[in-house]
Design a protein around this motif. Structure first.
Motif, PDB file in Angstrom:
ATOM      1  N   VAL A  24      25.565  31.638  24.696  1.00  0.00           N
ATOM      2  CA  VAL A  24      24.799  31.357  25.906  1.00  0.00           C
ATOM      3  C   VAL A  24      24.969  32.533  26.866  1.00  0.00           C
ATOM      4  N   CYS A  25      23.845  33.045  27.368  1.00  0.00           N
ATOM      5  CA  CYS A  25      23.860  34.233  28.225  1.00  0.00           C
ATOM      6  C   CYS A  25      23.233  33.919  29.581  1.00  0.00           C
ATOM      7  N   ASP A  26      23.992  34.125  30.634  1.00  0.00           N
ATOM      8  CA  ASP A  26      23.495  33.996  32.003  1.00  0.00           C
ATOM      9  C   ASP A  26      22.884  35.333  32.392  1.00  0.00           C
ATOM     10  N   CYS A  27      21.568  35.348  32.618  1.00  0.00           N
ATOM     11  CA  CYS A  27      20.832  36.582  32.898  1.00  0.00           C
ATOM     12  C   CYS A  27      20.372  36.673  34.350  1.00  0.00           C
ATOM     13  N   THR A  28      20.902  35.832  35.217  1.00  0.00           N
ATOM     14  CA  THR A  28      20.438  35.807  36.598  1.00  0.00           C
ATOM     15  C   THR A  28      20.573  37.184  37.248  1.00  0.00           C
ATOM     16  N   PHE A  29      19.527  37.600  37.955  1.00  0.00           N
ATOM     17  CA  PHE A  29      19.509  38.927  38.572  1.00  0.00           C
ATOM     18  C   PHE A  29      18.536  38.897  39.745  1.00  0.00           C
ATOM     19  N   ALA A  38      25.822  38.441  39.296  1.00  0.00           N
ATOM     20  CA  ALA A  38      27.225  38.371  38.882  1.00  0.00           C
ATOM     21  C   ALA A  38      28.032  37.472  39.813  1.00  0.00           C
ATOM     22  N   ARG A  39      27.720  37.519  41.099  1.00  0.00           N
ATOM     23  CA  ARG A  39      28.427  36.638  42.040  1.00  0.00           C
ATOM     24  C   ARG A  39      28.087  35.175  41.765  1.00  0.00           C
ATOM     25  N   GLY A  40      26.816  34.913  41.475  1.00  0.00           N
ATOM     26  CA  GLY A  40      26.426  33.542  41.153  1.00  0.00           C
ATOM     27  C   GLY A  40      27.097  33.047  39.887  1.00  0.00           C
ATOM     28  N   TYR A  41      27.187  33.921  38.897  1.00  0.00           N
ATOM     29  CA  TYR A  41      27.879  33.566  37.646  1.00  0.00           C
ATOM     30  C   TYR A  41      29.332  33.194  37.925  1.00  0.00           C
ATOM     31  N   ALA A  42      29.997  33.990  38.756  1.00  0.00           N
ATOM     32  CA  ALA A  42      31.400  33.715  39.074  1.00  0.00           C
ATOM     33  C   ALA A  42      31.563  32.410  39.847  1.00  0.00           C
ATOM     34  N   ALA A  43      30.551  32.037  40.618  1.00  0.00           N
ATOM     35  CA  ALA A  43      30.626  30.804  41.404  1.00  0.00           C
ATOM     36  C   ALA A  43      30.422  29.565  40.549  1.00  0.00           C
ATOM     37  N   GLY A  44      29.746  29.714  39.418  1.00  0.00           N
ATOM     38  CA  GLY A  44      29.544  28.573  38.534  1.00  0.00           C
ATOM     39  C   GLY A  44      28.495  28.856  37.490  1.00  0.00           C
ATOM     40  N   HIS A  45      28.856  28.692  36.218  1.00  0.00           N
ATOM     41  CA  HIS A  45      27.942  28.967  35.115  1.00  0.00           C
ATOM     42  C   HIS A  45      28.109  27.911  34.024  1.00  0.00           C
ATOM     43  N   ILE A  46      27.173  27.876  33.103  1.00  0.00           N
ATOM     44  CA  ILE A  46      27.267  26.952  31.975  1.00  0.00           C
ATOM     45  C   ILE A  46      28.524  27.275  31.171  1.00  0.00           C
ATOM     46  N   PRO A  47      29.300  26.268  30.794  1.00  0.00           N
ATOM     47  CA  PRO A  47      30.547  26.537  30.056  1.00  0.00           C
ATOM     48  C   PRO A  47      30.322  27.413  28.833  1.00  0.00           C
ATOM     49  N   GLY A  48      31.166  28.427  28.714  1.00  0.00           N
ATOM     50  CA  GLY A  48      31.104  29.335  27.582  1.00  0.00           C
ATOM     51  C   GLY A  48      30.122  30.476  27.742  1.00  0.00           C
ATOM     52  N   ALA A  49      29.309  30.447  28.793  1.00  0.00           N
ATOM     53  CA  ALA A  49      28.290  31.485  28.964  1.00  0.00           C
ATOM     54  C   ALA A  49      28.923  32.823  29.338  1.00  0.00           C
ATOM     55  N   VAL A  50      28.290  33.889  28.890  1.00  0.00           N
ATOM     56  CA  VAL A  50      28.664  35.240  29.285  1.00  0.00           C
ATOM     57  C   VAL A  50      27.597  35.765  30.236  1.00  0.00           C
ATOM     58  N   ALA A 134      28.141  19.849  33.404  1.00  0.00           N
ATOM     59  CA  ALA A 134      29.173  20.553  34.161  1.00  0.00           C
ATOM     60  C   ALA A 134      28.951  22.063  34.158  1.00  0.00           C
ATOM     61  N   LEU A 135      29.506  22.692  35.190  1.00  0.00           N
ATOM     62  CA  LEU A 135      29.600  24.140  35.270  1.00  0.00           C
ATOM     63  C   LEU A 135      31.070  24.520  35.252  1.00  0.00           C
ATOM     64  N   GLU A 136      31.337  25.788  34.986  1.00  0.00           N
ATOM     65  CA  GLU A 136      32.700  26.299  35.099  1.00  0.00           C
ATOM     66  C   GLU A 136      32.670  27.643  35.795  1.00  0.00           C
ATOM     67  N   GLN A 137      33.820  28.073  36.277  1.00  0.00           N
ATOM     68  CA  GLN A 137      33.900  29.336  36.996  1.00  0.00           C
ATOM     69  C   GLN A 137      34.605  30.423  36.198  1.00  0.00           C
ATOM     70  N   GLU A 138      35.473  30.034  35.282  1.00  0.00           N
ATOM     71  CA  GLU A 138      36.206  31.024  34.506  1.00  0.00           C
ATOM     72  C   GLU A 138      35.333  31.603  33.398  1.00  0.00           C
ATOM     73  N   PRO A 139      35.360  32.918  33.216  1.00  0.00           N
ATOM     74  CA  PRO A 139      34.626  33.487  32.084  1.00  0.00           C
ATOM     75  C   PRO A 139      35.296  33.100  30.771  1.00  0.00           C
ATOM     76  N   PRO A 140      34.555  33.078  29.667  1.00  0.00           N
ATOM     77  CA  PRO A 140      35.165  32.732  28.383  1.00  0.00           C
ATOM     78  C   PRO A 140      36.088  33.841  27.912  1.00  0.00           C
TER      79      PRO A 140
END
Length: 286
Positions: A24-29, A38-50, A134-140
């Protein structure tokens, strides 16, 4: 089962719970704030997403006249996917928080690399949240590198010289511009030095592919709308472009959902066209 266009939040959740390989890839830009994704990803992303960055990961080197987001090499796409842990049997799912505008770029690049198991999360991050997931904040954790090989392309490109020659062809291909209508007309241009559009192009704002809730329209509705736009032009005679070859992929995804296959991407798009000396430029509706 693999997904080649869209996947719903519930389908992605079930896929992640299964034994099937999925990336799963978070491509928000945000073009106006390139660090926002990248800030949005750190604040919360789909579990396991890069996190996959448009400038760093989904674009190639700029030469000054090849547009704002030139394509990376196919070899670079394969290397990126392998580094992120994807192999030839991995289902890749791209999502963003901007209506699929950036996720569709990764979807298209994967098809260009010959990888059919590439899909966009329908409705993006908002739909995932709306489904109560759910979302998570930690990168995989860093993945084990995958074995991702290039295969024959499933999507096509055209270059500047081909688009320029198309202006004088006896049976020209139809250029479809994915930018907002005002930029197409040559008004309110803020990203490129010159406003307007490629002569003969028609306008299909990429967000017109979406319902009010951010999910894609149905295949039948998309087909009806694209049929009305294209007229007698078959899909394989369509060239999709936008400002820099990114949101044009959204229209290509919309066409693919509608069963209209074979359209090509002009990667340099308006940012290349408008920077090349002598490129003809039109303004107004068409």
């Amino acid at each position: 089962m693999s997904y080649g266009t869209l996947i719903s939040p519930r389908e992605l959740h079930a896929l992640r719970q299964s034994s099937s390989p999925v990336l799963v890839c978070d491509c928000t830009f945000d073009l106006a704030d390139t660090g926002a994704g990248a800030r949005g990803y750190a604040a919360g992303h789909i579990p396991g997403a890069v996190y996959v960055d448009l400038d760093r990961d989904l674009s190639g080197a700029k030469t000054g006249d090849n547009g704002r987001h030139p394509l990376p090499r196919r070899e670079d796409v394969a290397a990126l996917m392998a580094r992120l842990g994807a192999s030839d049997d991995t289902q890749v799912v791209a999502y963003d928080a901007v209506g699929g505008a950036m996720a569709a770029r990764l979807w298209w690049l994967l098809r260009w690399a010959g990888h059919p198991a590439s899909a966009v999360l329908d409705g993006g991050l908002a739909a995932w949240r709306a489904a109560g997931l759910a979302l998570e904040q930690e990168p995989p954790a860093s993945p084990r590198p995958g074995r991702f090989t290039l295969r024959p392309p499933l999507s096509a490109t055209v270059e500047y010289d081909e688009v320029r020659a198309n202006l004088h062809a006896q049976a020209p291909r139809l250029v479809v511009d994915a930018r907002a209508a005002d930029r197409f007309r040559g008004e309110n241009e803020t990203l490129d030095a010159v406003g307007g559009h490629i002569p003969g192009a028609v306008n299909r704002f990429f967000r017109d592919n979406l319902q009010p809730d951010g999910r894609f329209k149905s295949p039948s509705q998309l087909k009806a709308e694209f049929d009305a736009l294209l007229g007698a032009t078959p899909a394989n005679r369509v060239i999709s472009q936008c400002g820099s070859g990114v949101t044009a992929c959204h229209n290509l995804l919309g066409m693919e959902i509608a069963g209209l296959t074979g359209a090509a991407l002009y990667p340099g798009s308006w940012s290349e066209w408008s920077s090349r000396p002598g490129s003809p430029i039109a303004t107004g509706e068409r």
